[in-house]
Design an enzyme around this catalytic site. Structure first.
Site, PDB file in Angstrom:
ATOM      1  N   CYS A  84       0.841  -1.204   0.000  1.00 35.96           N
ATOM      2  CA  CYS A  84       0.000   0.000   0.000  1.00 35.96           C
ATOM      3  C   CYS A  84       0.877   1.254   0.000  1.00 35.96           C
ATOM      4  O   CYS A  84       0.548   2.252  -0.658  1.00 35.96           O
ATOM      5  CB  CYS A  84      -0.956   0.000   1.191  1.00 35.96           C
ATOM      6  SG  CYS A  84      -2.387  -1.096   1.005  1.00 35.96           S
TER       7      CYS A  84
ATOM      8  N   HIS B  76      -6.578  -2.948  -0.851  1.00 35.55           N
ATOM      9  CA  HIS B  76      -5.803  -3.851   0.005  1.00 35.55           C
ATOM     10  C   HIS B  76      -6.573  -5.138   0.253  1.00 35.55           C
ATOM     11  O   HIS B  76      -7.644  -5.137   0.839  1.00 35.55           O
ATOM     12  CB  HIS B  76      -5.454  -3.209   1.343  1.00 35.55           C
ATOM     13  CG  HIS B  76      -4.697  -4.151   2.239  1.00 35.55           C
ATOM     14  ND1 HIS B  76      -3.334  -4.317   2.161  1.00 35.55           N
ATOM     15  CD2 HIS B  76      -5.131  -5.034   3.177  1.00 35.55           C
ATOM     16  CE1 HIS B  76      -2.955  -5.242   3.017  1.00 35.55           C
ATOM     17  NE2 HIS B  76      -4.031  -5.697   3.654  1.00 35.55           N
TER      18      HIS B  76
ATOM     19  N   HIS C 121      -0.629 -10.315  -4.551  1.00 30.21           N
ATOM     20  CA  HIS C 121       0.176  -9.931  -5.716  1.00 30.21           C
ATOM     21  C   HIS C 121       0.429 -11.137  -6.599  1.00 30.21           C
ATOM     22  O   HIS C 121       0.596 -12.255  -6.122  1.00 30.21           O
ATOM     23  CB  HIS C 121       1.504  -9.304  -5.290  1.00 30.21           C
ATOM     24  CG  HIS C 121       2.301 -10.116  -4.304  1.00 30.21           C
ATOM     25  ND1 HIS C 121       2.006 -10.124  -2.964  1.00 30.21           N
ATOM     26  CD2 HIS C 121       3.363 -10.933  -4.468  1.00 30.21           C
ATOM     27  CE1 HIS C 121       2.862 -10.918  -2.338  1.00 30.21           C
ATOM     28  NE2 HIS C 121       3.693 -11.434  -3.234  1.00 30.21           N
TER      29      HIS C 121
HETATM   30  P1  5GP Z   1       5.949 -13.098  -1.890  1.00 33.47           P
HETATM   31  O1  5GP Z   1       7.019 -13.983  -1.316  1.00 33.47           O
HETATM   32  O2  5GP Z   1       5.147 -12.419  -0.794  1.00 33.47           O
HETATM   33  O3  5GP Z   1       5.066 -13.816  -2.886  1.00 33.47           O
HETATM   34  O4  5GP Z   1       6.683 -12.002  -2.737  1.00 33.47           O
HETATM   35  C1  5GP Z   1       7.010 -10.753  -2.245  1.00 33.47           C
HETATM   36  C2  5GP Z   1       7.953 -10.124  -3.246  1.00 33.47           C
HETATM   37  O5  5GP Z   1       8.056  -8.756  -2.953  1.00 33.47           O
HETATM   38  C3  5GP Z   1       9.374 -10.703  -3.206  1.00 33.47           C
HETATM   39  O6  5GP Z   1       9.699 -11.253  -4.487  1.00 33.47           O
HETATM   40  C4  5GP Z   1      10.246  -9.505  -2.836  1.00 33.47           C
HETATM   41  O7  5GP Z   1      11.491  -9.492  -3.525  1.00 33.47           O
HETATM   42  C5  5GP Z   1       9.364  -8.332  -3.216  1.00 33.47           C
HETATM   43  N1  5GP Z   1       9.579  -7.144  -2.392  1.00 33.47           N
HETATM   44  C6  5GP Z   1       9.671  -7.101  -1.048  1.00 33.47           C
HETATM   45  N2  5GP Z   1       9.849  -5.834  -0.634  1.00 33.47           N
HETATM   46  C7  5GP Z   1       9.869  -5.057  -1.757  1.00 33.47           C
HETATM   47  C8  5GP Z   1      10.021  -3.646  -1.965  1.00 33.47           C
HETATM   48  O8  5GP Z   1      10.171  -2.842  -1.031  1.00 33.47           O
HETATM   49  N3  5GP Z   1       9.997  -3.206  -3.255  1.00 33.47           N
HETATM   50  C9  5GP Z   1       9.833  -4.071  -4.306  1.00 33.47           C
HETATM   51  N4  5GP Z   1       9.825  -3.523  -5.530  1.00 33.47           N
HETATM   52  N5  5GP Z   1       9.679  -5.395  -4.136  1.00 33.47           N
HETATM   53  C10 5GP Z   1       9.703  -5.892  -2.875  1.00 33.47           C
HETATM   54 ZN    ZN Z   2      -1.814  -3.313   1.210  1.00 33.66          ZN
END
Ligand code: 5GP
Ligand code: ZN
Length: 109
Positions: free
Chosen positions: A7, A46, A98
């Site tokens: 968010c 969200h 996501h």
């Molecule tokens: P999940 O494991 O929740 O499916 O994926 C979260 C993703 O968010 C990860 O691939 C991680 O690299 C990415 N991520 C985490 N923090 C940030 C951030 O501050 N900026 C960006 N652009 N990506 C992020």
């Molecule tokens: Zn959110």
């Protein structure tokens, strides 16, 4: 949600590398890319996890935008992978729904 990382990215409180944006979704480059192209597509509303989202319209728009971003904007003509990690057991680390778009090379299983 004020304490949600994604968010904050949507609101511009934390900078991110924007790929696409409209009224419904925001797409940006993953900060730790796991493929030459690694883009995250998130609803602006969200929603913590896929489990929490019983809204066919929202999910339809999200998946439609994944397709248009991957095919029409990023031109991933050789193909790509779409991943949604769901809750801790599925590897979800950020609790704002996501979809990952991964591409730019032949992906191993
Ligand atoms: P999940 O494991 O929740 O499916 O994926 C979260 C993703 O968010 C990860 O691939 C991680 O690299 C990415 N991520 C985490 N923090 C940030 C951030 O501050 N900026 C960006 N652009 N990506 C992020
Ligand atoms: Zn959110």
């Amino acid at each position: 949600m004020s304490d949600c990382l994604f968010c904050k990215l949507i609101n511009g409180d934390i900078p991110s590398d924007t790929v696409y944006e409209d009224d419904a979704v925001y797409a940006f480059k993953d900060i730790h890319p796991k493929a030459p192209v690694h883009v995250l597509v998130i609803p602006k509303l969200h929603v913590a996890t896929l489990t929490d989202c019983d809204d066919p319209a929202l999910l339809g728009v999200l998946m439609n935008r994944v397709r248009t971003i991957a095919d029409d904007l990023l031109h991933l003509t050789a193909g790509y992978r779409v991943i949604i990690n769901v809750r801790e057991g599925g590897g979800q680390e950020v609790f704002h729904l996501h979809a990952h778009i991964l591409g730019g090379k032949r992906l191993p299983f």
